[in-house]
Motif scaffolding. Structure first.
Motif, mmCIF file in Angstrom:
data_model
loop_
_atom_site.group_PDB
_atom_site.id
_atom_site.type_symbol
_atom_site.label_atom_id
_atom_site.label_comp_id
_atom_site.label_asym_id
_atom_site.label_seq_id
_atom_site.Cartn_x
_atom_site.Cartn_y
_atom_site.Cartn_z
ATOM 1 N N THR A 34 -9.184 -19.700 9.042
ATOM 2 C CA THR A 34 -8.684 -20.890 8.354
ATOM 3 C C THR A 34 -7.225 -20.731 7.946
ATOM 4 O OG1 THR A 34 -10.907 -21.357 7.508
ATOM 5 C CG2 THR A 34 -9.071 -22.443 6.413
ATOM 6 N N THR A 35 -6.851 -19.549 7.470
ATOM 7 C CA THR A 35 -5.503 -19.361 6.918
ATOM 8 C C THR A 35 -4.508 -18.755 7.910
ATOM 9 O OG1 THR A 35 -6.189 -17.201 6.038
ATOM 10 C CG2 THR A 35 -6.411 -19.114 4.580
ATOM 11 N N LEU A 36 -4.994 -17.898 8.836
ATOM 12 C CA LEU A 36 -4.080 -17.166 9.713
ATOM 13 C C LEU A 36 -4.244 -17.500 11.188
ATOM 14 C CD1 LEU A 36 -4.384 -13.672 8.003
ATOM 15 C CD2 LEU A 36 -2.562 -15.354 7.701
ATOM 16 N N GLY A 37 -5.461 -17.820 11.624
ATOM 17 C CA GLY A 37 -5.677 -18.143 13.025
ATOM 18 C C GLY A 37 -6.147 -16.933 13.832
ATOM 19 N N ILE A 38 -6.119 -17.093 15.145
ATOM 20 C CA ILE A 38 -6.588 -16.034 16.033
ATOM 21 C C ILE A 38 -5.639 -14.829 16.009
ATOM 22 C CG2 ILE A 38 -7.023 -15.427 18.435
ATOM 23 C CD1 ILE A 38 -9.209 -17.093 17.326
ATOM 24 N N ASP A 39 -4.344 -15.057 16.042
ATOM 25 C CA ASP A 39 -3.352 -13.973 16.100
ATOM 26 C C ASP A 39 -2.954 -13.520 14.694
ATOM 27 O OD1 ASP A 39 -2.218 -16.389 15.514
ATOM 28 O OD2 ASP A 39 -0.371 -16.011 16.650
ATOM 29 N N TYR A 40 -3.957 -13.228 13.874
ATOM 30 C CA TYR A 40 -3.701 -12.864 12.479
ATOM 31 C C TYR A 40 -2.880 -11.580 12.364
ATOM 32 C CZ TYR A 40 -7.424 -9.449 13.153
ATOM 33 O OH TYR A 40 -8.175 -8.412 13.618
ATOM 34 N N GLU A 41 -3.091 -10.602 13.277
ATOM 35 C CA GLU A 41 -2.371 -9.333 13.161
ATOM 36 C C GLU A 41 -0.871 -9.506 13.389
ATOM 37 O OE1 GLU A 41 -3.930 -9.440 17.469
ATOM 38 O OE2 GLU A 41 -4.557 -10.068 15.452
ATOM 39 N N ASP A 42 -0.488 -10.447 14.269
ATOM 40 C CA ASP A 42 0.936 -10.694 14.500
ATOM 41 C C ASP A 42 1.583 -11.381 13.306
ATOM 42 O OD1 ASP A 42 0.791 -9.599 17.045
ATOM 43 O OD2 ASP A 42 0.215 -11.511 17.958
ATOM 44 N N ARG A 43 0.803 -12.104 12.557
ATOM 45 C CA ARG A 43 1.336 -12.819 11.399
ATOM 46 C C ARG A 43 1.424 -11.935 10.150
ATOM 47 N NH1 ARG A 43 0.930 -18.535 12.013
ATOM 48 N NH2 ARG A 43 -0.089 -19.148 13.961
ATOM 49 N N VAL A 44 0.540 -10.938 10.067
ATOM 50 C CA VAL A 44 0.417 -10.185 8.825
ATOM 51 C C VAL A 44 1.038 -8.798 8.924
ATOM 52 C CG1 VAL A 44 -1.215 -9.161 7.196
ATOM 53 C CG2 VAL A 44 -1.622 -11.452 8.106
ATOM 54 N N LEU A 45 0.636 -8.004 9.919
ATOM 55 C CA LEU A 45 0.990 -6.581 9.946
ATOM 56 C C LEU A 45 2.492 -6.312 9.954
ATOM 57 C CD1 LEU A 45 -1.773 -5.091 12.276
ATOM 58 C CD2 LEU A 45 -1.605 -5.008 9.788
ATOM 59 N N PRO A 46 3.299 -6.949 10.825
ATOM 60 C CA PRO A 46 4.743 -6.639 10.795
ATOM 61 C C PRO A 46 5.387 -6.901 9.445
ATOM 62 C CG PRO A 46 4.172 -7.817 12.804
ATOM 63 C CD PRO A 46 2.976 -7.896 11.912
ATOM 64 N N SER A 47 4.992 -7.973 8.780
ATOM 65 C CA SER A 47 5.629 -8.327 7.508
ATOM 66 C C SER A 47 5.232 -7.376 6.382
ATOM 67 C CB SER A 47 5.280 -9.765 7.124
ATOM 68 O OG SER A 47 3.875 -9.930 7.007
ATOM 69 N N ILE A 48 3.931 -7.062 6.256
ATOM 70 C CA ILE A 48 3.524 -6.197 5.139
ATOM 71 C C ILE A 48 3.937 -4.744 5.386
ATOM 72 C CG2 ILE A 48 1.623 -7.726 4.528
ATOM 73 C CD1 ILE A 48 -0.301 -5.761 5.788
ATOM 74 N N VAL A 49 3.936 -4.293 6.649
ATOM 75 C CA VAL A 49 4.401 -2.934 6.936
ATOM 76 C C VAL A 49 5.882 -2.809 6.601
ATOM 77 C CG1 VAL A 49 4.867 -1.285 8.784
ATOM 78 C CG2 VAL A 49 2.644 -2.416 8.663
ATOM 79 N N ASN A 50 6.670 -3.804 6.985
ATOM 80 C CA ASN A 50 8.098 -3.795 6.678
ATOM 81 C C ASN A 50 8.323 -3.779 5.173
ATOM 82 O OD1 ASN A 50 10.916 -4.635 6.479
ATOM 83 N ND2 ASN A 50 10.746 -5.106 8.649
ATOM 84 N N GLU A 51 7.592 -4.591 4.457
ATOM 85 C CA GLU A 51 7.751 -4.688 3.005
ATOM 86 C C GLU A 51 7.403 -3.370 2.315
ATOM 87 O OE1 GLU A 51 5.576 -6.976 -0.750
ATOM 88 O OE2 GLU A 51 5.077 -7.514 1.326
ATOM 89 N N VAL A 52 6.244 -2.801 2.661
ATOM 90 C CA VAL A 52 5.784 -1.579 1.989
ATOM 91 C C VAL A 52 6.680 -0.390 2.346
ATOM 92 C CG1 VAL A 52 3.888 0.072 1.840
ATOM 93 C CG2 VAL A 52 3.417 -2.381 1.773
ATOM 94 N N LEU A 53 7.049 -0.255 3.623
ATOM 95 C CA LEU A 53 7.885 0.873 4.029
ATOM 96 C C LEU A 53 9.236 0.849 3.317
ATOM 97 C CD1 LEU A 53 7.374 1.458 7.855
ATOM 98 C CD2 LEU A 53 6.920 3.029 5.993
ATOM 99 N N LYS A 54 9.859 -0.303 3.243
ATOM 100 C CA LYS A 54 11.153 -0.388 2.576
ATOM 101 C C LYS A 54 11.034 -0.036 1.102
ATOM 102 C CE LYS A 54 13.526 -3.554 5.691
ATOM 103 N NZ LYS A 54 14.257 -4.823 5.848
ATOM 104 N N ALA A 55 9.938 -0.463 0.467
ATOM 105 C CA ALA A 55 9.755 -0.175 -0.954
ATOM 106 C C ALA A 55 9.515 1.317 -1.191
ATOM 107 C CB ALA A 55 8.587 -0.991 -1.503
#
Length: 276
Positions: free
Chosen positions: A111-132
């Motif tokens: 409902t919120t992310l769709g079929i390609d949920y990993e492309d929508r979520v993983l790059p952004s949260i990995v980038n955010e956490v690694l930089k922090a």
């Protein structure tokens, strides 16, 4: 009779056609969920069902319902990130994560992310956490405390991914390098340290040679004092002894020479006869 037989064959054909139609309808109302997968059912009248369908063959209402198949197995993904350390050094870091969707969260994920949920979520949260996380350490600590850095990234990233219904089974840092300027500075520092160690070795060697020379000179001085003391105590006797030892050595050497002739000292020689 022939007419009755024709009617019988017509009925059989109608029955076969009906069976074929029913079979086609049944086949079109079936769908399969393979091992390691889950299905989310979309209903045109009620929307997304709030429970995922497990493995096996299932019925659905054609046109009204539609199954969406998700791969629920663990899969790898590498995410490269360029960030900065605490001492403002450029860091190129690559993180490998093993992820899978939580089956109970698949309806919300669709409902919120769709079929390609990993492309929508993983790059952004990995980038955010690694930089922090990387910003808390300087370049040296990122190398010497890599296990601690990886553990902090794993804890924060797992918590962040769970908000989207994603489970991270493993997180590891596979690549960690720094900018060209920092790498050159490290190499120059290593060269300088090696040269400093070599200079220290040369200084230590010179110091040891100096000590050896001092010890040798002290030994020579002590020997000279002892010889002088011996001369003083023995007087002319020691000098006469040394003269005799030298004469003995000379006589021994001359006796080995074939060109030397010995004559009696009390007999006159041709050179000593008086001239006429």
């Amino acid at each position: 009779m022939a007419q009755q037989i024709a009617q019988l064959f017509t009925r059989i054909g109608q029955i076969g056609f009906g069976v074929a139609v029913v079979g086609g309808v049944i086949n079109s109302a079936l769908y399969n969920v393979d091992a390691g997968h889950r299905a989310v059912i979309f209903d045109r009248f009620t929307g997304i069902r709030q429970s995922a369908v497990g493995e096996g063959t299932h019925f659905f209402i054609p046109w009204v319902q539609r199954p969406i198949i998700y791969d629920a197995r663990t899969r790898p993904r590498k995410v490269p990130v360029i960030t900065g350390s605490k001492d403002l050094q450029t860091v190129n870091i690559t993180l490998r994560v093993l992820f899978r969707p939580l089956p109970d969260h698949l309806p919300r994920i669709y409902t919120t992310l769709g079929i390609d949920y990993e492309d929508r979520v993983l790059p952004s949260i990995v980038n955010e956490v690694l930089k922090a996380v990387v910003a808390r350490y300087d370049a040296g600590e990122l190398i010497t405390q890599r296990e601690k850095v990886s553990r902090n990234v794993s804890q924060e990233l797992t918590q962040r991914a769970s908000q989207f219904g994603i489970m991270l089974d493993d997180i590891s840092i596979t690549h960690l390098t720094f900018g060209r300027e920092f790498t050159q500075a490290v190499e120059l520092k290593q060269v300088a340290q090696q040269e400093a160690e070599r200079a220290k070795f040369l200084v230590d060697k010179a110091e040891q040679e100096k000590k050896a020379a001092i010890i040798s000179a002290e030994g020579d001085a002590t020997a000279a004092r002892l010889i002088a003391k011996s001369f003083g105590e023995a007087g002319e006797g020691l000098v006469e002894l040394r003269r005799l030892e030298a004469a003995e050595d000379i006589a021994y050497r001359l006796s080995k020479n074939r060109n030397v002739m010995y004559l009696p000292s009390n007999q006159p020689t041709l050179l000593q006869l008086p001239s006429q």
